[in-house]
Design an enzyme around this catalytic site. Structure first.
Site, PDB file in Angstrom:
ATOM      1  N   LYS A 206       1.031  -1.238   0.075  1.00  0.00           N
ATOM      2  CA  LYS A 206       0.189   0.075   0.098  1.00  0.00           C
ATOM      3  C   LYS A 206       0.915   1.335   0.027  1.00  0.00           C
ATOM      4  CE  LYS A 206      -2.029   3.093   1.911  1.00  0.00           C
ATOM      5  NZ  LYS A 206      -2.163   4.601   1.528  1.00  0.00           N
ATOM      6  N   CYS A 314      13.019  12.087   6.388  1.00  0.00           N
ATOM      7  CA  CYS A 314      13.009  11.533   8.136  1.00  0.00           C
ATOM      8  C   CYS A 314      14.188  11.841   8.873  1.00  0.00           C
ATOM      9  CB  CYS A 314      12.629  10.178   8.344  1.00  0.00           C
ATOM     10  SG  CYS A 314      13.595   9.012   7.395  1.00  0.00           S
TER      11      CYS A 314
END
Length: 514
Positions: A206, A314
């Site tokens: 996904k 990140c």
């Protein structure tokens, strides 16, 4: 992108009419665009609901990239069932055959690198050169695991019985959910999917709804490479519509996720006792600049670490903890280097900062800039949305530099995920380390110094999974482990490198007497 129908993925042109919210994926579209399907059990198919959502260029919101399936839990069930059915045969498939598929898929990525890079820039916003490098790195990742996975095995143990052999075997887990973000939308999936597949697992993938096209290109490459039906399945749509089942379905044996800490905590709570999880989450990454540092290098590293990918990494540098003795000299160089950065569309020559990924992300960054000003920090550069001329249709923000930031301020504590840097002055290394560690995250950290002893001490003192000396906080080798400490990770299994294979296998100890 042409609207020509593909012979093997069922893409077609369609007319979209969604409610207008000016948010990526929720905009009125009256033009013909290409529709892309889910990939389930070796076939490209529409969502059960037959609903779609749109993918929009963040540099030009009038540029509609395509329509993608707005899946629901019925689609997820079909994908999981296909993966579960395919697992036994794939687990028995010879490792060399699995490796051959990964290598062929890598060939396809490399052959189409220019096309895929262009599409990636359109849907995510990064410069096309960076996009191409990401596509090529993903191909290298597939090749790396094709090789390493063929030699990742168990051990044989000495014992006192001469007529017995004791050994371990590594076996695949089963069906793995792969849930990935939009900032590295082919590189991160590659480093999760490749080790999962080479070890004999099947996958339900996904991707982020902000970058579904490049995810489809990765799965297309595996499809063209001959991967058996059901071994990899891709379902697009909102996490709120499909996310829970990807975590809670009893056939799911493991979940690998990269995204926000809050989403990771939610997944961790919902996963069953026997579901393995691997999570790479948020960061508030510090760079310490000592008074013996090369100040020009420190400023360059800060710009590269804090503003590349528009600060949407990140591991991006978001705090610079600098010794007061060199703070003003450092700030002067940092502002000069930041001012020289070109902001614009990722297809333009020389652009270093592209748009934010979507309107929601842009509003969040602007909100934090307002918070920083209200907290009393000094905004000494940038921090404003660009709306004139070529910027009028995109989500462009000037990089922001705050100084005189107190360590307790929200902009010094919370992940912003944008081009915002907070500068904190200190009087000693000990004070710098205390502040660097005084956040809930522990993903990446760096120090700039010419003192070898101090640099070595820093690697021991800092609470971070990735530690660097005289380098940016961003970036990691594909053949080295990657992961964080504290709330930057579940601190269980690392990604990347040979260590990245461990998550996708379970150990069985075998005693054989003869």
């Amino acid at each position: 992108m042409s609207g020509k129908r593909s012979a093997w993925n069922g893409n077609q042109q369609t007319s979209l009419t969604d409610p207008s919210k000016k948010e990526k994926g929720d905009r009125v579209l009256t033009t013909k665009v290409e529709t892309f399907n889910n990939y389930i059990n070796g076939e490209w198919r529409e969502a059960v609901s037959k609903k779609t959502f749109s993918d929009i260029n963040p540099a030009n919101t009038e540029d509609i990239i395509g329509a993608f399936q707005a899946s629901n839990e019925q689609d997820i069930k079909l994908a999981i069932e296909a993966a579960n059915k395919a697992f036994p045969e794939w687990a028995r498939t010879a490792p060399s055959k699995r490796a051959a598929i990964l290598n062929k898929a890598a060939d396809i990525l490399e052959q189409n690198a220019d096309k895929y890079a262009s599409e990636l820039t359109r849907e995510e916003g990064k410069h096309v050169t960076d996009a191409k490098n990401e596509v090529l790195r993903s191909a290298q990742t597939l090749r790396f695991y094709a090789i390493e996975g063929q030699s990742y095995s168990g051990e044989t143990f000495p014992n006192d019985d001469p007529n017995m052999k004791v050994s371990t075997e590594r076996e695949p887990l089963g069906v793995v959910s792969v849930i990935t973000p939009w900032n590295f939308p082919i590189s991160i999936p590659s480093r999760k999917i490749a080790p999962a597949l080479i070890m004999g697992n099947t996958v339900v993938f996904k991707p982020s709804s902000d970058t579904p096209l490049i995810a489809i290109r990765l799965v297309e490459a595996l499809h063209q490479a001959g991967i058996p039906k059901g071994v990899i399945n891709l379902v697009t749509g909102k996490a709120s519509d499909v996310g829970d089942l990807l975590v809670t379905h009893p056939a799911i044996k493991a979940v690998t996720f990269t995204g926000s800490t809050s989403a990771g905590e939610d997944i961790h709570k919902k996963s069953s006792f026997t579901t393995r999880t691997q999570m790479e989450l948020g960061g508030k990454n510090p760079m310490i600049v000592m008074d013996d540092a090369d100040i020009d290098l420190a400023a360059t590293l800060t710009v590269n670490g804090g503003f590349s990918l528009s600060g949407q990494a990140c591991t991006g540098t978001s705090r610079v903890i600098v010794l007061e003795k060199v703070k003003e000299a450092f700030l002067e160089k940092l502002i000069a280097k930041t001012r020289a950065l070109k902001i614009g569309n990722g297809f333009e020559e020389g652009v270093k900062i592209g748009p934010l990924a979507n309107e929601r992300q842009m509003k969040n960054v602007l909100n934090y800039i307002g918070i920083g000003e209200s907290e009393g920090a000094d905004l000494v550069y940038g921090g404003r949305r660009l709306t004139e001329g070529d910027y009028s249709l995109g989500y462009f923000i000037q990089p922001a530099i705050f100084t005189n930031v107190h360590p307790t301020m929200r902009i010094a504590k919370e992940e912003i995920f944008g081009p915002v840097i907070a500068i904190i002055g200190v009087n000693s290394y000990e004070e710098a380390i205390e502040i660097a560690n005084d956040v809930e995250y522990g993903l990446s950290a760096s120090i700039v110094t010419n003192n070898l002893k101090l640099a070595h001490q820093f690697t021991k003192d800092i609470q971070a999974g990735t530690v660097k000396v005289n380098r940016t906080t961003t970036g990691n080798l594909m053949n080295a482990p990657f992961g964080g400490l504290k709330k930057s990770s579940t601190s269980t299994f690392r990604e990347s490198g040979r260590a990245g294979l461990e998550f996708f296998t379970q150990v069985k100890t075998v005693y054989v007497g003869y």
